[in-house]
Design an enzyme around this catalytic site. Structure first.
Site, PDB file in Angstrom:
ATOM      1  N   LYS A   1       0.864  -1.183   0.000  1.00  0.00           N
ATOM      2  CA  LYS A   1       0.000   0.000   0.000  1.00  0.00           C
ATOM      3  C   LYS A   1       0.894   1.223   0.000  1.00  0.00           C
ATOM      4  CE  LYS A   1      -3.700   0.283   0.177  1.00  0.00           C
ATOM      5  NZ  LYS A   1      -4.612   0.450  -0.941  1.00  0.00           N
TER       6      LYS A   1
ATOM      7  N   HIS B   1      -9.957  -7.321  -3.766  1.00  0.00           N
ATOM      8  CA  HIS B   1      -9.658  -6.248  -2.822  1.00  0.00           C
ATOM      9  C   HIS B   1     -10.070  -6.652  -1.401  1.00  0.00           C
ATOM     10  CE1 HIS B   1     -11.718  -2.900  -0.675  1.00  0.00           C
ATOM     11  NE2 HIS B   1     -10.640  -2.203  -0.985  1.00  0.00           N
TER      12      HIS B   1
HETATM   13  O1  GKR Z   1      -6.950  -0.405   4.533  1.00  0.00           O
HETATM   14  O2  GKR Z   1      -6.137   1.577   4.257  1.00  0.00           O
HETATM   15  C1  GKR Z   1      -6.603   0.522   3.835  1.00  0.00           C
HETATM   16  C2  GKR Z   1      -6.728   0.371   2.340  1.00  0.00           C
HETATM   17  O3  GKR Z   1      -6.300   1.528   1.683  1.00  0.00           O
HETATM   18  C3  GKR Z   1      -8.134   0.052   1.963  1.00  0.00           C
HETATM   19  O4  GKR Z   1      -9.003   0.985   2.509  1.00  0.00           O
HETATM   20  C4  GKR Z   1      -8.374   0.007   0.497  1.00  0.00           C
HETATM   21  O5  GKR Z   1      -9.729  -0.243   0.342  1.00  0.00           O
HETATM   22  O6  GKR Z   1      -6.979  -1.931   0.481  1.00  0.00           O
HETATM   23  C5  GKR Z   1      -7.726  -1.096  -0.229  1.00  0.00           C
HETATM   24  C6  GKR Z   1      -7.301  -0.872  -1.648  1.00  0.00           C
HETATM   25  O7  GKR Z   1      -6.776  -1.803  -2.245  1.00  0.00           O
HETATM   26  O8  GKR Z   1      -7.525   0.193  -2.213  1.00  0.00           O
HETATM   27 MG    MG Z   2      -6.648  -0.726  -4.124  1.00  0.00          MG
END
Ligand code: GKR
Ligand code: MG
Length: 434
Positions: free
Chosen positions: A193, A329
């Site tokens: 991420k 996701h």
């Molecule tokens: O858990 O902060 C997080 C992610 O950014 C999540 O909210 C996203 O929905 O994992 C996700 C993504 O692939 O965009």
């Molecule tokens: Mg994503």
């Protein structure tokens, strides 16, 4: 068989201070556990988004689910989604669904559909993946889903959890985090991420991961739209080698048009890294447009917001027909969601990428399924040889989750506010940031 009772359990689970372009995770993530009790005395379960809005939306559906035949899912879906259309800001949709009527209706239906399928599986003595058409695989692989994070394991007070991974705000710390997660779960694909540190440092992080793990571990990076088109192209160029093979570049910038331009410019330089999305493509209507513009080559499905398990199977077929790839996701979740994701991935032949999961970020202390954490072997979860989803609720743990929810002030996810509270009082989500 009819549904005679619906029980909703809003729960809170400890969540570490993970970062993304949305901001910072709060010390607790919110989930809702749904139980549907049938006239035959069986109980079907599911797990979905938490907080006030999802619970209110499920409450509003009570009249439609009580007395319904769990086999009649088409009618239930028609009742819940008819007349709702997509609108609102796509860069926020899966975080705050409240503003988007079709998103909310799809999520509500998904939570009920999954519990109905669990019920049907229990009634006929078959695992859910076999109820929805049968499995293409007996086990489903997941990826190591890495986050930059601050120190802390999540939760507060008596609910504070051990900080398994420590602070991770550099390439070296990310390599350590990955090693630790891979040693524990056996993951064979890696997703980072991004959208948190400056793009040069994130490029360096991906390079460090490649150096440490070699080409056998496909790599992905997802900055959730934090970059401009120019920056996305620069990163795509810099990581040409690292993101090739089964890797991808996920939602580098906002909008289908932006993604299409990134794709055109990368292809013009002979860089074929595919672009993946769960932000620019969040519903069926987005898919043909994404294909026409060649903005997205891999769609990230998610049974929780694409309208349940059978809709993910339809998406799998659609992507296959259109020559697009399919991945999955996730958001912070427990074992009931993990099993729903596993069953549908097993029964979606075109889903060939290791699915995302936030599961390593949660702990046994918060798990609500009997027997504790769902086991992973070699980065994969096996379909249990049991009817339904294959997991039952541990009611003591569920009660603890409910108490936690009652104790805390959080009623919706707000990563931006959390960021202002703990990291930078002036922080705003700016797109693009770089
Ligand atoms: O858990 O902060 C997080 C992610 O950014 C999540 O909210 C996203 O929905 O994992 C996700 C993504 O692939 O965009
Ligand atoms: Mg994503």
């Amino acid at each position: 068989m009819r549904i005679k009772e619906m029980k909703l359990h809003p729960i809170a689970i400890a969540d570490p201070p993970l970062r993304s372009s949305y901001g910072l995770h709060a010390p607790f993530a919110l989930r809702t556990i749904v139980e549907l009790v049938s006239t035959d005395g069986l109980t079907g379960i599911s797990e979905t988004y938490g907080g006030d809005n999802p619970v209110a939306a499920l409450e509003a559906a009570r009249g439609q689910i009580i007395g319904a035949d769990p086999f009649q899912l088409t009618r239930l879906s028609q009742g819940l989604t008819s007349g709702a259309s997509h609108s609102g800001d796509r860069t926020q949709t899966y975080l705050v669904p409240g503003e988007n009527p079709l998103d909310q209706a799809s999520r509500t239906f998904a939570a009920l559909e999954i519990a109905c399928l669990d019920l049907i599986g229990k009634a006929v003595g078959k695992p859910v993946c076999d109820v929805i058409g049968g499995r293409a695989r007996d086990e489903v692989t997941f990826s190591a889903y890495l986050f930059y994070k601050h120190g802390g394991g999540g939760g507060v007070g008596d609910d504070a959890r051990e900080d398994e991974y420590g602070e991770v705000l550099s390439p070296q710390a990310t390599v350590r985090e990955t090693r630790q997660m891979i040693d524990q779960y056996g993951f064979r694909e890696i997703k980072l991420k991004g959208g948190v540190l400056d793009p040069e440092t994130e490029v360096e992080t991906i390079r460090a991961l490649r150096q440490e793990f070699g080409t056998a571990y496909p790599l992905r990076i997802d900055p959730n739209c934090a970059w401009s088109v120019d920056t996305s192209v620069e990163v795509g160029r810099a990581l040409k080698g690292e993101l090739s093979g089964c890797g991808y570049l996920e939602d580098p910038c906002a909008t289908l048009e932006g993604m299409a331009e990134v794709r055109r410019r990368l292809l013009a330089e002979g860089i074929e890294t595919p672009l993946a999305s769960n932000v620019a493509v969040t519903c069926f209507a987005d898919v043909p447009e994404a294909k026409k513009l060649d903005a997205v080559q891999i769609v990230l499905s998610d049974p929780h917001y694409w309208g349940g398990l059978r809709q993910v199977q339809s998406l799998s077929h659609l992507c296959d027909v259109l020559g697009m790839g399919l991945s999955m996701h996730s958001n912070s979740h427990l074992g009931v969601s993990l099993m729903a994701m596993t069953h549908v991935a097993a029964a979606s032949p075109h889903l060939t990428y290791a699915c995302d999961t936030h599961y390593p970020w949660q702990t046994a202390q918060d798990e609500v399924v009997v027997g504790g954490r769902v086991p992973f072997s070699n980065g994969a979860v096996r379909i249990p040889d049991r009817p339904g989803l294959g997991v039952d609720l541990d009611y003591d743990q569920l009660a603890r989750g409910r108490e936690r929810y009652q104790k805390i002030p959080y009623r919706k996810r707000d990563d931006e506010a959390e960021m202002r509270r703990h990291v930078d009082p002036n922080w705003k989500r700016i797109l693009p940031r770089w």
